[in-house]
Design an enzyme around this catalytic site. Structure first.
Site, PDB file in Angstrom:
ATOM      1  N   GLU A 127       0.820  -1.220   0.000  1.00  0.00           N
ATOM      2  CA  GLU A 127       0.000   0.000   0.000  1.00  0.00           C
ATOM      3  C   GLU A 127       0.854   1.271   0.000  1.00  0.00           C
ATOM      4  O   GLU A 127       0.507   2.254  -0.652  1.00  0.00           O
ATOM      5  CB  GLU A 127      -0.947   0.006   1.200  1.00  0.00           C
ATOM      6  CG  GLU A 127      -2.204  -0.845   1.013  1.00  0.00           C
ATOM      7  CD  GLU A 127      -1.985  -2.316   1.273  1.00  0.00           C
ATOM      8  OE1 GLU A 127      -0.848  -2.710   1.626  1.00  0.00           O
ATOM      9  OE2 GLU A 127      -2.955  -3.092   1.137  1.00  0.00           O
TER      10      GLU A 127
ATOM     11  N   HIS B 164     -11.165  -3.707  10.236  1.00  0.00           N
ATOM     12  CA  HIS B 164     -11.783  -3.611   8.906  1.00  0.00           C
ATOM     13  C   HIS B 164     -12.986  -2.666   8.914  1.00  0.00           C
ATOM     14  O   HIS B 164     -13.899  -2.828   8.124  1.00  0.00           O
ATOM     15  CB  HIS B 164     -12.240  -5.001   8.427  1.00  0.00           C
ATOM     16  CG  HIS B 164     -11.149  -5.814   7.804  1.00  0.00           C
ATOM     17  ND1 HIS B 164     -10.023  -6.182   8.482  1.00  0.00           N
ATOM     18  CD2 HIS B 164     -11.012  -6.326   6.550  1.00  0.00           C
ATOM     19  CE1 HIS B 164      -9.232  -6.901   7.683  1.00  0.00           C
ATOM     20  NE2 HIS B 164      -9.805  -6.998   6.508  1.00  0.00           N
TER      21      HIS B 164
HETATM   22  C1  LIG Z   1      -2.408  -4.339   4.340  1.00  0.00           C
HETATM   23  C2  LIG Z   1      -3.506  -5.154   3.776  1.00  0.00           C
HETATM   24  N1  LIG Z   1      -3.803  -5.075   2.478  1.00  0.00           N
HETATM   25  C3  LIG Z   1      -4.789  -5.810   1.945  1.00  0.00           C
HETATM   26  C4  LIG Z   1      -5.520  -6.667   2.719  1.00  0.00           C
HETATM   27  C5  LIG Z   1      -6.613  -7.530   2.103  1.00  0.00           C
HETATM   28  N2  LIG Z   1      -6.234  -8.938   2.190  1.00  0.00           N
HETATM   29  C6  LIG Z   1      -6.750  -9.755   3.116  1.00  0.00           C
HETATM   30  S1  LIG Z   1      -6.126 -11.288   3.016  1.00  0.00           S
HETATM   31  C7  LIG Z   1      -5.168 -10.887   1.694  1.00  0.00           C
HETATM   32  C8  LIG Z   1      -4.343 -11.923   0.987  1.00  0.00           C
HETATM   33  C9  LIG Z   1      -3.041 -12.170   1.570  1.00  0.00           C
HETATM   34  O1  LIG Z   1      -2.441 -13.183   0.824  1.00  0.00           O
HETATM   35  P1  LIG Z   1      -1.409 -14.186   1.466  1.00  0.00           P
HETATM   36  O2  LIG Z   1      -0.488 -13.452   2.373  1.00  0.00           O
HETATM   37  O3  LIG Z   1      -0.788 -14.940   0.356  1.00  0.00           O
HETATM   38  O4  LIG Z   1      -2.295 -15.145   2.393  1.00  0.00           O
HETATM   39  P2  LIG Z   1      -3.432 -16.186   1.957  1.00  0.00           P
HETATM   40  O5  LIG Z   1      -4.725 -15.475   2.013  1.00  0.00           O
HETATM   41  O6  LIG Z   1      -3.092 -16.702   0.624  1.00  0.00           O
HETATM   42  O7  LIG Z   1      -3.361 -17.227   3.019  1.00  0.00           O
HETATM   43  C10 LIG Z   1      -5.327  -9.566   1.367  1.00  0.00           C
HETATM   44  C11 LIG Z   1      -4.619  -8.888   0.279  1.00  0.00           C
HETATM   45  C12 LIG Z   1      -5.211  -6.702   4.089  1.00  0.00           C
HETATM   46  N3  LIG Z   1      -5.892  -7.483   4.941  1.00  0.00           N
HETATM   47  N4  LIG Z   1      -4.200  -5.954   4.591  1.00  0.00           N
END
Ligand SMILES: Cc1ncc(C[n+]2csc(CCOP(=O)(O)OP(=O)(O)O)c2C)c(N)n1
Ligand SMILES: Cc1ncc(C[n+]2csc(CCOP(=O)(O)OP(=O)(O)O)c2C)c(N)n1
Ligand SMILES: [Mg+2]
Ligand SMILES: [Mg+2]
Lengths: 324, 351, 351, 324
Positions: C60, C129
């Site tokens: 971000e 959130h």
């Molecule tokens: C700083 C931030 N940006 C965006 C999000 C939205 N978000 C929630 S879960 C996620 C995916 C994260 O992917 P990963 O670390 O690969 O974990 P996975 O869900 O695949 O287990 C995102 C982008 C967030 N929670 N926090």
């Protein structure tokens, strides 16, 4: 690996699977009214880590934390109650699925900002080092965490101070519906970036629980030996939608073939096959284990469902150490 | 009692805390360097060791999260930013972790971290080294926000902050580092949440904090000789605010001037005016006023800061307006001997 | 005119902007995924190409700075965060670069970036959130801050934001994404800085924004049938605020209720009350009031959000208090058929 | 390297040195009332970059930007006037030494938050790529920038999109008074971290201006050829205090020996020696160049000193495109 450890690994994966599937099955009752991120299909890294780590080791995690919490020894009924938003939840209903805690077993907290607990874990390791303990901290991260600046900042400090930190990365190829290709250069493995910042790294098959155990065990041994921070990358796959109980291979961000290929490599099936062949488990063991786990899970849901909701005033409590 | 500077009082508080409790750690950019953060951390590492007093990488965000983790692990970290402006990189950790940890885990554990941030001004600090964003922190449930004015309070409030079980944002104005006062020795603590009545008077309630209290003091004393007398309240902590003291004063004076070192729009002075208006409506005899930084960043050129900051003469003028009484204030400006862009003759740049 | 949802209106505005000006780019996490940020960016990349409409890494802070750089390079970037909470990582770039670039380089060049942030609520969004921190952005000189309520304004204000030459923070409440309205086709813009008079009345001036305006509308209409009539002003932009409209209204009604979707202490409602008190002192006939989020984060459990948010019935109650007239408001709550933690029956989790 | 280019390199370094020394000399007049971060001793990377880059290439920088600004072709009188806080300053007196701009020559801005312009530079590169230009962006960074998360986030995106970005790192061993050892693990060179995140990297002697030129020229050629983002690390040393006009070897954060060793390797002396030996410059050239540069600098200071201060109202202008 001893038969006992093998069985415990299998059992831990089965336990996570059954918990997560029960959540998925019962989500449509609309009693679990919060986002849930399930670990079905990627149980192996959690199960392995849970059996390598001691209770006095510390753990932090992110949004997809059920498996980490359970494997670390977290209180199952309290977790389900938390998802139900009940007073008996591990966070008193304040946190929900994305904010779990069980300090008694060293699960220090999971939070929902991607990368947000990474420095927290490093800070916990600093406190262990300053207090001269030989415990370690395991920070569960997903593949997306390697896109967050805070990971590099925290890892640099961990390397600088040789802190006892394990970065345990479950690379499931996706962040929400975004494949790695739109987020990271495909010719640059995650492990290489971690090595670049100065972490000792290994990587392996995240659906082979024995491989996971060996890699994590090696890393934790090195940590306890003072070798400095470790990074373990385990390749795996999430079966269900990013958030929620359903399958979503129909919506088009990944192919059914890819999904099927990974499901063929179900970590539980694979390991059960191995253990059957070795004679470490048989049908009777499987049946007994499944029954016992189902009973435990059913009881946990019954506990959660029948628990009282928190009193309304709780919504306004716990802002400060002494309420004004 | 010894007359010490504000900066020395901060250092004294840190030394006392490090001495009292092995859980206290002190870190931040430059903490162990030969300048020791304007003298506030000078040589502490020699006495307490580099394990407990240390420098850090330029990684404000992670180093804040690391402090939070250390706090969860039982330590009492004190992190210092040489400018508040740099801490903008760490707001996710401050707001989403430090402030909320206790709440979101149902009261299981709080985060006793203290984050010192220094507010710059003058000598060309310019747009990225001069922000006074206390309004942001004061808006966040779970944070406490401290803004000392005197050397004595600098020590007492810092010790109280370090041993408070909640996260505290501790804002030091660079222009106050050299003010002196009598500072009690040893473990001297000033409770958070209690304002200080600096002057008492009958006509106007003046609410300030940090450098604004110092400026207001000149104004209030100047007007006192012209028979306009004020309650001057030094907030000390801007979250929580000591409403009982303010309300009691306004009920007597019926008039309010709220000062702020930060921007006017959406700033703390708005909160003070809004709260007092609603709470003391029946007692107000004139419209409450605010006097804060204009809604523009601080420019670098001294020519552009000359008429930018709120100083004693402006405060005196507005107090007189609020009181509805004629007064002389221009002499306040004339009495100042040093250039407008330095806190005093002791200051010769470069930062 | 076509009846469309707020979300579709956002998408419409983006498509129009992309069509009108090749300098417009649209990006953010999930922008090109099959859900298209709650439908607001759905399939835009198919029409305008993945060069101009793209997903991004979970970075971000840098991605904000990259948007700023792209803007300096002549583009008009639109960056979307699926939750405002994630944007806390990017405040350094927003405040120290986007907001100040024009000022600190003496007016050489501004940063025409639009940053959409979605404010979550309910269905267990919980403490990380659901934050509604418009007060932070509205405190910063150089930023404009937009909070649309209707589908029509969502489109008109977004197009105005994108083609505005200053950085704009565009806050969409998740609970408004499904409201419908008649939305003009094509290049339809609504000027920034002008509020909208949603209802006019004689007794109380009610100032709201975003979801609070929607809730207030129920309350105001409900009270109108009880002969308590209000000016309901939808701020639309919370920086700058349309003071002339508010002041003119308060001069007529003599009474003010300021609403806010954010925390009360140090929030926008404080600014509205403080400004109006000072500016309209002679005309005020009762103490101005505010009604905002309580000063605690949103908990996850639905049991804990039931009495947490401000809804129509609470607004009606306070309007009646401000008007000093008895009224019935309880029926407003009873009229709601869907559970309190979802915006309507269309919403079934998980986020 | 052509004699002409050699002379221009030497001249550019001399110009920067004279400007910076004049600032230092005249700082005690207290007319330059803002923090100044001088590049004396580390002129070579700037001079080299300035002669590799075209005017249409873009540049951003940080707090220590005088040399970068000058080398890129920035307006000297406007820079001095800016430090004097005058209306004729390149930023109208708003920005001071730490916030310089001269868009006509592609110097897009320098700001004072460490790492703050790194993503801005990457975004500029994105705009170039989208517009199909073959210009590049040079982002000047110090060694401390490799501790900032935003560097990794921005570099990852640059690699992902193969953006035309050069990260030009002047490693002068210190961040303020903090040596590298308290900030980064000493056994992990900066270049290795940059390589880890996927940048193509080279490193070399930042006090050898020809080496600097060769490395930067190679990197920029690769960039224009579409090879993707480049990282060049140049080792050098700041002679004066971090911020301000004085020497500070007495205060104890670095040794006099270290300083003297670096001063022995003065990039200007070294290169002048080489060029003399080659016959590319002689005493007469040196004298003429020095005189011309001194005249230029004297004129710039006179311009700055005699320029009017901005009208008081300017303090409140330029917040929005249309003043309210
Ligand atoms: C700083 C931030 N940006 C965006 C999000 C939205 N978000 C929630 S879960 C996620 C995916 C994260 O992917 P990963 O670390 O690969 O974990 P996975 O869900 O695949 O287990 C995102 C982008 C967030 N929670 N926090
Ligand atoms: C985010 C941030 N943290 C801290 C500072 C204070 N600061 C100003 S210059 C500087 C040193 C940076 O070191 P380096 O990048 O190596 O550049 P150098 O000064 O050596 O040229 C620091 C830490 C800042 N300006 N911004
Ligand atoms: Mg993933
Ligand atoms: Mg350096």
């Amino acid at each position: 690996m001893s038969p006992d450890l093998s069985r415990r690994l299998l059992r831990e994966m089965m336990r996570i699977r059954i918990v997560e599937e029960t959540i998925a099955d019962r989500y449509a009752e609309w009693k679990m009214r919060c986002p849930v991120h399930l670990s079905i299909g990627q149980e192996a890294p959690s199960a392995a880590a849970g059996l390598v780590l001691r209770h006095s080791d510390l753990t932090v995690s992110g949004h997809r934390a059920h498996a980490h919490y359970l494997a670390k020894g977290g209180d199952l009924p309290a977790m389900i109650a938390e998802i139900y938003g009940k007073a008996t939840g591990c966070s008193g209903g304040k946190g929900g699925s994305m904010h779990l805690v069980d300090e008694r077993v060293g699960f220090m907290g999971s939070t929902a900002i991607v990368g947000g607990t990474v420095p927290v874990g490093v800070g916990l390791a600093l406190s262990l080092q300053l207090r001269g303990k030989d415990d370690v901290v395991c920070i569960f991260i997903g593949d997306a965490v390697l896109e967050t600046g805070v990971f590099y900042e925290a890892a640099n400090f961990a390397v600088l101070r040789r802190l006892p930190v394990l970065f345990l990365c479950e690379n499931n190829l996706y962040s929400v519906y975004s494949p790695l290709s739109v987020r990271q250069p495909l010719d640059r493995p995650l492990e290489r970036v971690a090595k670049g910042i100065g972490l000792m790294t290994v990587s392996g098959d995240g659906n082979d629980v024995r491989a996971c155990h060996a890699l994590i065990d090696g890393a934790v041994s090195r940590l306890r030996g003072g070798a400095g921070p470790q990074f373990v990358e385990l390749s795996t796959y999430r079966w269900r939608e990013h958030c929620g109980p359903l399958y979503d291979n129909d919506i088009g961000y990944r192919t059914v073939e890819e999904f099927e290929a990974w499901r063929q490599r179900d970590p539980i099936d694979l390991f059960r096959g191995v253990l059957r062949q070795e004679g470490t488990v048989d049908d009777a063991w499987m049946a007994a284990a499944t029954t016992a786990l189902r009973e435990e899970v059913t009881a946990a849901f019954a506990f959660a469902d029948s628990s009282p909701v928190p009193p309304a005033g709780e919504a306004f409590a716990h802002i400060y150490s002494v309420e004004p | 009692m010894t007359a010490t500077t504000f900066a020395a009082a901060i250092r004294d508080a840190l030394a006392v805390a490090l001495e009292l409790d092995p859980a206290v750690i002190v870190y931040g950019l430059g903490t162990t360097d030969p300048k020791g953060v304007f003298g506030t951390t000078l040589d502490l590492h020699r006495k307490f060791g580099e394990q407990r007093v240390f420098d850090m990488p330029t990684s404000e965000n992670a180093m804040t999260g690391i402090g939070i983790g250390a706090a969860l692990g039982g330590l009492r970290p004190v992190l210092t930013h040489q400018r508040l402006d740099f801490a903008l990189l760490s707001l996710d950790q401050i707001v989403n972790n430090a402030a909320k940890w206790r709440f979101m885990f149902g009261g299981k554990r709080g985060v006793p971290i203290t984050i010192r941030m220094i507010i710059g001004r003058g000598w060309g600090q310019g747009p990225t080294h001069s922000q006074s964003l206390q309004a942001w922190f004061a808006h966040i449930p779970g944070l406490k926000v401290v803004m000392p004015t005197s050397a004595e309070d600098a020590k007492g409030l810092l010790l109280a902050s370090i041993f408070d079980d909640d996260p505290v944002i501790f804002l030091e104005h660079r222009w106050l580092h050299n003010v002196t006062g009598d500072v009690p020795p040893g473990d001297y603590r000033t409770p958070l949440g209690k304002a200080r009545l600096v002057r008492s008077g009958a006509d106007v309630t003046v609410v300030g904090m940090s450098l604004m209290t110092a400026e207001a003091l000149h104004a209030v004393d100047h007007l006192a000789s012209q028979q306009i007398t004020c309650d001057l309240i030094d907030l000390r902590t801007v979250r929580p605010i000591d409403w009982p003291m303010i309300e009691a004063s306004v009920r007597r004076t019926g008039r309010l001037l709220a000062l702020d070192t930060g921007y006017e729009t959406g700033g703390l002075s708005a909160e003070v005016v809004a709260h007092v208006t609603t709470a003391c409506w029946k007692h107000l005899r004139a419209p409450p006023r605010r006097l804060a930084m204009p809604d523009v960043p601080e420019a670098t050129s001294p020519a552009l800061t000359e008429h930018y900051h709120v100083r004693a003469e402006h405060i005196a003028q507005v107090i007189a307006e609020v009181a509805g009484r004629p007064a002389e204030w221009a002499s306040l400006a004339k009495a100042r001997t040093h250039p407008h862009d330095v806190p005093g003759d002791w200051f010769k740049g470069p930062f």
